[in-house]
Design a protein around this motif. Structure first.
Motif, mmCIF file in Angstrom:
data_model
loop_
_atom_site.group_PDB
_atom_site.id
_atom_site.type_symbol
_atom_site.label_atom_id
_atom_site.label_comp_id
_atom_site.label_asym_id
_atom_site.label_seq_id
_atom_site.Cartn_x
_atom_site.Cartn_y
_atom_site.Cartn_z
ATOM 1 N N ALA B 101 0.975 -1.482 -0.263
ATOM 2 C CA ALA B 101 0.212 -0.185 -0.044
ATOM 3 C C ALA B 101 1.069 1.282 -0.281
ATOM 4 O O ALA B 101 0.550 1.690 -0.577
ATOM 5 N N ALA B 102 1.826 1.508 1.414
ATOM 6 C CA ALA B 102 2.478 1.792 1.237
ATOM 7 C C ALA B 102 3.271 2.626 -0.393
ATOM 8 O O ALA B 102 3.404 4.020 -1.194
ATOM 9 N N GLN B 103 3.341 2.258 -0.933
ATOM 10 C CA GLN B 103 4.118 1.667 -2.425
ATOM 11 C C GLN B 103 3.633 2.306 -3.931
ATOM 12 O O GLN B 103 4.192 2.823 -4.690
ATOM 13 N N GLU B 104 2.517 1.893 -3.359
ATOM 14 C CA GLU B 104 1.216 2.346 -4.179
ATOM 15 C C GLU B 104 0.793 3.943 -4.479
ATOM 16 O O GLU B 104 0.401 4.389 -3.132
ATOM 17 N N GLU B 105 0.785 4.340 -5.163
ATOM 18 C CA GLU B 105 0.024 5.971 -4.834
ATOM 19 C C GLU B 105 -1.371 6.229 -4.757
ATOM 20 O O GLU B 105 -1.729 6.542 -4.035
ATOM 21 N N GLN B 106 -1.926 5.231 -5.039
ATOM 22 C CA GLN B 106 -3.085 5.085 -4.442
ATOM 23 C C GLN B 106 -3.396 3.486 -3.799
ATOM 24 O O GLN B 106 -3.635 2.902 -4.851
ATOM 25 N N PRO B 107 -3.147 3.588 -2.498
ATOM 26 C CA PRO B 107 -3.655 2.593 -1.978
ATOM 27 C C PRO B 107 -4.653 1.632 -2.477
ATOM 28 O O PRO B 107 -6.182 2.129 -2.312
ATOM 29 N N ARG B 108 -4.997 0.344 -2.715
ATOM 30 C CA ARG B 108 -6.195 -0.917 -3.467
ATOM 31 C C ARG B 108 -6.402 -1.061 -2.012
ATOM 32 O O ARG B 108 -7.652 -1.787 -2.414
ATOM 33 N N GLY B 109 -5.561 -1.591 -1.235
ATOM 34 C CA GLY B 109 -6.241 -2.567 -0.204
ATOM 35 C C GLY B 109 -6.369 -4.363 -0.294
ATOM 36 O O GLY B 109 -5.905 -4.332 -1.670
ATOM 37 N N CYS B 110 -7.075 -4.540 0.257
ATOM 38 C CA CYS B 110 -8.020 -5.993 0.056
ATOM 39 C C CYS B 110 -8.861 -6.491 -1.245
ATOM 40 O O CYS B 110 -10.111 -5.261 -0.489
ATOM 41 N N LEU B 111 -9.091 -6.286 -2.042
ATOM 42 C CA LEU B 111 -10.335 -6.830 -3.431
ATOM 43 C C LEU B 111 -11.717 -7.116 -2.022
ATOM 44 O O LEU B 111 -12.758 -6.515 -1.848
ATOM 45 N N ILE B 112 -10.989 -8.243 -1.232
ATOM 46 C CA ILE B 112 -12.797 -8.696 -0.788
ATOM 47 C C ILE B 112 -12.629 -7.394 0.412
ATOM 48 O O ILE B 112 -14.241 -7.761 0.468
ATOM 49 N N ALA B 113 -12.107 -6.604 1.062
ATOM 50 C CA ALA B 113 -12.265 -6.295 1.845
ATOM 51 C C ALA B 113 -12.907 -5.223 1.550
ATOM 52 O O ALA B 113 -14.190 -4.867 1.474
ATOM 53 N N ASN B 114 -12.857 -4.413 0.543
ATOM 54 C CA ASN B 114 -14.050 -3.346 -0.496
ATOM 55 C C ASN B 114 -15.209 -3.990 -0.959
ATOM 56 O O ASN B 114 -15.690 -3.987 -0.760
ATOM 57 N N THR B 115 -14.956 -5.158 -1.147
ATOM 58 C CA THR B 115 -15.927 -5.847 -1.902
ATOM 59 C C THR B 115 -16.675 -6.444 -0.862
ATOM 60 O O THR B 115 -18.040 -5.663 -1.064
ATOM 61 N N ALA B 116 -16.457 -6.532 0.014
ATOM 62 C CA ALA B 116 -17.051 -6.600 1.539
ATOM 63 C C ALA B 116 -18.178 -5.629 2.087
ATOM 64 O O ALA B 116 -19.205 -5.047 2.010
ATOM 65 N N GLY B 117 -17.034 -4.383 1.770
ATOM 66 C CA GLY B 117 -18.020 -3.309 2.095
ATOM 67 C C GLY B 117 -18.949 -2.389 1.239
ATOM 68 O O GLY B 117 -20.291 -1.957 1.189
ATOM 69 N N GLU B 118 -18.520 -2.997 -0.149
ATOM 70 C CA GLU B 118 -19.638 -1.587 -1.282
ATOM 71 C C GLU B 118 -20.850 -3.083 -1.155
ATOM 72 O O GLU B 118 -21.784 -2.263 -2.025
ATOM 73 N N VAL B 119 -20.311 -4.288 -1.841
ATOM 74 C CA VAL B 119 -21.229 -4.708 -2.761
ATOM 75 C C VAL B 119 -22.300 -5.911 -2.445
ATOM 76 O O VAL B 119 -23.381 -6.507 -2.592
#
Lengths: 203, 203
Positions: B101-119
């Motif tokens: 995450a630190a070396q990404e300009e826009q941290p993406r986190g975890c696809l699964i965590a993101n999915t759990a939040g969104e969908v």
DNA sequence: CCAGTTGTTGAGCGCGCGTTCTCAAATGAG
DNA sequence: CTCATTTGAGAACGCGCGCTCAACAACTGG
């Protein structure tokens, strides 16, 4: 020009109430999937009114996030650091979220965790709002841990800010997992393991 | 009817490659905010082809989730439980996500965590896919913890399944927080506090 | 070559999105 | 009462969404 001495037609809705209900909607269904039509019909406010009052959907969402932060601040405010054993009260806060999810038909998790997952890329306003809520939670934990250290519930060898960050992570991770698998038992025992091991550190 | 003996025009794209790149897009931008237009232009596949091959957007997303699970299974597979000290390897996995995450300009986190939040609300297919990924991670941690207990890195008094669930929460919470505040130091020390206190439990 | 099957192409479908606009209703000051 | 001003109401806008379809291209067995 000058003093707005002339009074106009009064509002028929309560602004705070509308924000509260918008927050509930965003919390339950997410930002993208909550449409203006959803909002207007659930809030009893027409599009024109909504846009005149709040600006646009995004601004209303920011208000909802701020409202959520207020609520959390009540939970994580002075109550955690007040007299008596602290760790059981920290446990109660964490378990409270598990219970809440367990008794909901569709667990909503945490609005902030959901938002972090969904909406963040490139949205600086939402990002800083989310960051702010995290720091409210973390500060609350930190106050509690300091009291706990003072009372000997945890060792002086514990890095308190790091432990507060750990508890924040634990809470948010809990909120993520509870949305997919609201079975409370594993979650409760995981929380207990975390708190028990934190209390078992010796200096 | 009959045996499909006649061969037809061959595909000009690699199905697995398309799924990989779709996964990257969904990971970076989320499900709702990734449009079919985004997908077709980034993947070099036209709408008709995409729909003929995968069904619809939702089905493609499920394929992407499954692909993400495969990747995670590689990280959390046998490697955690193999010879040598285990806790440092668990630490390395957690820190690895922070570094990413630190070396990404826009941290993406975890696809699964993101999915759990969104969908999640109401989407049972996605819910079970998310649950499945969580159990892959948790099982990986559990294997590692069992090896650690065998080797005396952690006490026999630790409830291993509960500790595995705790680490899963910690990881997912980490992924949530890193999206809003990718400052690595606090996160690293929080992880260290968790692992250190886990190792300090005495039976 | 043709016949038969599948893949590619890109225009285009209907729909619902976030948003805006217009006009009537409600209020108190003068 | 009139007027200035704000709110309520809801029709309507343009756009981009997820998705479909008909024509054409590529391929091999016969």
């Amino acid at each position: 020009m000058g003093y707005r001495s002339i009074v106009a037609r009064p509002r028929t809705f309560d602004e705070q109430d509308v924000i509260d209900r918008a927050m509930e909607l965003f919390w339950t269904r997410g930002y993208e999937t909550t449409s203006i039509t959803d909002l207007t019909s659930a809030l009893g406010v027409h599009p024109g009114t909504l846009y005149r009052t709040f600006g646009d959907k995004h601004a209303l969402f920011l208000r909802a996030l701020a409202r959520y932060r207020e609520r959390l601040a009540d939970d994580f405010g002075p109550s955690l650091a007040e007299g008596g054993p602290v760790l059981p009260r920290i446990r109660a806060v964490l378990i409270g979220w598990i219970d809440l999810a367990a008794q909901e038909e569709q667990p909503r998790g945490c609005l902030i965790a959901n938002t972090a997952g969904e909406v963040l890329p490139g949205d600086d306003e939402v990002a800083s709002s989310v960051r702010c809520v995290f720091s409210v939670v973390e500060d609350g934990f930190l106050q509690g841990l300091r009291a706990a250290a003072r009372q000997g519930e945890i060792s002086a060898a514990v890095d308190l800010p790091a432990a507060a960050a750990m508890l924040t992570m634990l809470l948010e991770g809990l909120q993520v997992i509870v949305k997919a698998d609201p079975d409370p038992r594993r979650l409760v025992s995981a929380v207990d393991t975390a708190l028990l091991s934190l209390a078992s550190v010796r200096g």
